[in-house]
Design an enzyme around this catalytic site. Structure first.
Site, short mmCIF file in Angstrom:
data_model
loop_
_atom_site.label_atom_id
_atom_site.label_comp_id
_atom_site.label_asym_id
_atom_site.label_seq_id
_atom_site.Cartn_x
_atom_site.Cartn_y
_atom_site.Cartn_z
N ARG A 1 47.62 19.83 45.17
CA ARG A 1 48.18 18.75 45.99
C ARG A 1 48.99 19.31 47.14
O ARG A 1 49.83 20.17 46.95
CB ARG A 1 49.08 17.85 45.12
CG ARG A 1 48.30 17.19 44.00
CD ARG A 1 49.17 16.27 43.16
NE ARG A 1 48.37 15.75 42.05
CZ ARG A 1 48.82 14.90 41.14
NH1 ARG A 1 50.07 14.46 41.21
NH2 ARG A 1 48.03 14.48 40.17
N SER B 1 51.64 9.97 34.20
CA SER B 1 51.44 8.59 34.65
C SER B 1 50.32 8.05 33.80
O SER B 1 49.25 8.63 33.75
CB SER B 1 51.03 8.55 36.12
OG SER B 1 52.16 8.47 36.93
N GLU C 1 59.04 13.39 35.89
CA GLU C 1 57.79 12.70 35.55
C GLU C 1 56.76 13.71 35.06
O GLU C 1 56.40 14.65 35.78
CB GLU C 1 57.27 11.97 36.78
CG GLU C 1 55.98 11.22 36.53
CD GLU C 1 55.35 10.73 37.83
OE1 GLU C 1 56.08 10.47 38.80
OE2 GLU C 1 54.12 10.62 37.87
N ARG D 1 56.26 20.87 34.68
CA ARG D 1 57.50 20.16 34.33
C ARG D 1 57.74 20.20 32.82
O ARG D 1 58.89 20.18 32.38
CB ARG D 1 57.46 18.73 34.85
CG ARG D 1 57.48 18.71 36.38
CD ARG D 1 57.33 17.33 36.95
NE ARG D 1 57.21 17.39 38.40
CZ ARG D 1 56.88 16.36 39.15
NH1 ARG D 1 56.61 15.18 38.59
NH2 ARG D 1 56.81 16.48 40.46
N ARG E 1 57.95 20.76 41.96
CA ARG E 1 56.89 20.22 42.83
C ARG E 1 56.18 21.39 43.48
O ARG E 1 56.74 22.07 44.33
CB ARG E 1 57.52 19.32 43.90
CG ARG E 1 56.55 18.50 44.72
CD ARG E 1 57.27 17.62 45.72
NE ARG E 1 58.07 16.60 45.06
CZ ARG E 1 57.60 15.43 44.65
NH1 ARG E 1 56.34 15.12 44.87
NH2 ARG E 1 58.39 14.56 44.05
#
Length: 421
Positions: free
Chosen positions: A260, A350, A347, A388, A275
């Site tokens: 990403r 999802s 997070e 994470r 990130r």
RNA sequence: GGAGAGGUGGCCGAGUGGCCGAAGGCGACGGUUUGCUAAACCGUUGUACGGGCUAAUACCCGUACCGGGGGUUCAAAUCCCCCCCUCUCCGCCA
């Protein structure tokens, strides 16, 4: 993609749904084009019926040896007229499709309306761990224990990349294998190892294209994109296919690297590896019958949660508000693991129900027992995202003397290792 | 990368310009027969879109679809061009 017929027949409902998603798409424009397209179709189809009929007659006349040159000439002109209208139909259809591909899914009734501030915590598992010392952030632990090399990663690739080393690499690998095994053995998922490069159709099928183009790495010369999640190749595995009803539900679990650009989040979470541009993830993907999708969604959430429970990591589950959900989602839960070193929730998953939104784009259907065809519902969840989780393990399992106590469930994957020191 | 062969309905497979949405077979569904099952026999069996009529995704009409796109023709599964994919052989290679 939404159903154009649904929009046509439920304009108000569709508009309200899109408003909840903060979409600025002009439905009236689509409806206008749709009406024009249907008018043109009606016109040209009558002409084609005539053409077919007369052509047939000409064939018969010719076989009888009659002269058809005069009629032929007339028909040539007529065919050209048809071609002109066909062109307009095609142009209009493409305009409609181009817009339709940018229309987000509309939220399920159960989704709270609003923005990020309206996300609701619907579940918490365990409590924040108490430390009798000040827990260190993962980047300090990584450096002290020589587990991750941030500097050399940026030398060879750039900012936002990581290199796992030694016990760090071992822990990364252990987490991946642990997660895969749990989902395969305990939750009934079938493993898939997909390509990490996919074509434009696949990216469009799951909804990354056209809207999220800036966030994706691509190999332009080959027309390929690096996957931002295994959701893309795994969901598109069945693009254009028709399942038998007996094949459903189908569960897949897939490990992949994810790429990403994180465009638009420069300066955010720059420290450490919260990130990064490339990370590992174990992804869960489900294909289910429409009537089962919300039940399956809850189960899916539970499957992802299991990983954190087994690792003994405190987390919370957030039901996302309409405006905070992704483009393709109808309902979405985020799982956030607690990171004591950074003192924040991160997070790690999802968990989304896309209903038939992706299935419509990718044309994934099933044949019901009565022979009718319908779109499946697709769902997916990270099960779960690695860096994470890696962070949470380090920060939660650190000891006062600077070691990492390896969670019980990971030890078999690390040669029985109890402490990283 | 080079050479060749191929891509047709749920599947197999025929079809080189009109009578082809497409033979035949398999499968599936309905029926006859049958103590039950099987077999045999008869029949039905693509999808999408648009329109009509509707309670209706039922029915009727039309259009499109034979890997994708373009072209030739009054007319294309069929002829021509480009692309994609699969298979075989050769080359290269982890």
């Amino acid at each position: 993609m939404l159903d154009l017929k649904f929009i046509r027949e439920n304009v108000k409902k569709a508009k309200e749904g899109l408003k909840k998603k903060n979409s600025k798409v002009d439905l009236d424009e689509i409806l206008k084009l749709d009406e024009r397209r249907r008018e043109l179709l009606k016109e040209v189809e009558v002409m084609k019926a005539d053409r077919n009929r007369i052509s047939k007659e000409l064939g018969i006349s010719k076989s009888k040896g009659e002269d058809i040159s005069q009629k032929s000439a007339e028909m040539k002109a007529f065919s050209q007229k048809i071609k002109d209208i066909d062109f307009k139909v095609e142009e209009t259809t493409q305009n409609i499709n181009a817009i339709m591909l940018t229309v987000p899914n509309i939220p399920n009734e159960a989704v709270p309306v609003g923005s990020e501030a309206n996300n609701k915590t619907v579940k918490e598992w365990e409590k924040k761990k108490n430390f009798n010392f000040k827990p260190l952030p993962h980047w300090e632990l990584c450096e002290k224990l020589d587990m991750v090399d941030f500097k050399r990663a940026s030398k060879i690739s750039g900012a936002g990349f990581v290199v796992f080393k030694g016990k760090g690499a071992l822990l990364e690998r252990a987490l991946i294998n642990f997660m895969l095994d749990v989902h395969i053995r305990e939750h009934g998922y079938k493993e898939v190892v997909p390509p990490f490069l996919v074509n434009e159709a696949s990216m469009t099928g799951t909804g990354q294209l056209p809207n999220l183009k800036e966030d994706m790495y691509s190999v332009d010369k080959e027309g390929l994109y690096l996957i931002p999640t295994a959701e893309v190749p795994v969901t598109n595995l069945y693009a254009g296919e028709i399942f038998s009803e007996e094949d459903l539900p189908l569960y897949h679990v897939s490990f992949s690297a994810c790429f990403r650009k994180e465009a638009g989040s420069y300066g955010k979470d720059t420290r450490g590896m919260k990130r990064v541009h490339q990370f590992d993830k174990v992804e869960l993907v489900k294909f289910v019958l429409p009537e089962a999708s919300y039940e399956e969604h809850e189960k899916l959430l539970g499957d992802a949660e299991t990983i954190l429970q087994k690792l003994g990591l405190h987390y919370r589950v957030r039901l996302l508000a309409s405006g905070d959900m992704s483009f393709a989602a109808a309902k979405c839960y985020d799982i956030e693991v607690y990171s004591p070193g950074c003192n924040e929730y991160l997070e790690v998953s999802s968990c989304s129900n896309f209903e038939d939104f992706q299935a419509r784009r990718a044309n994934i259907r099933y044949r019901a027992r009565d022979g009718k065809r319908a779109y499946v519902h697709t769902l997916n969840a990270s099960g779960i995202a690695l860096p994470r989780t890696f962070i949470a393990v380090l920060e939660n399992c650190q000891t006062e003397d600077g070691k990492i106590a390896v969670p019980d469930v990971l030890r078999p994957y690390m040669g029985g290792l109890e402490y990283i020191d």
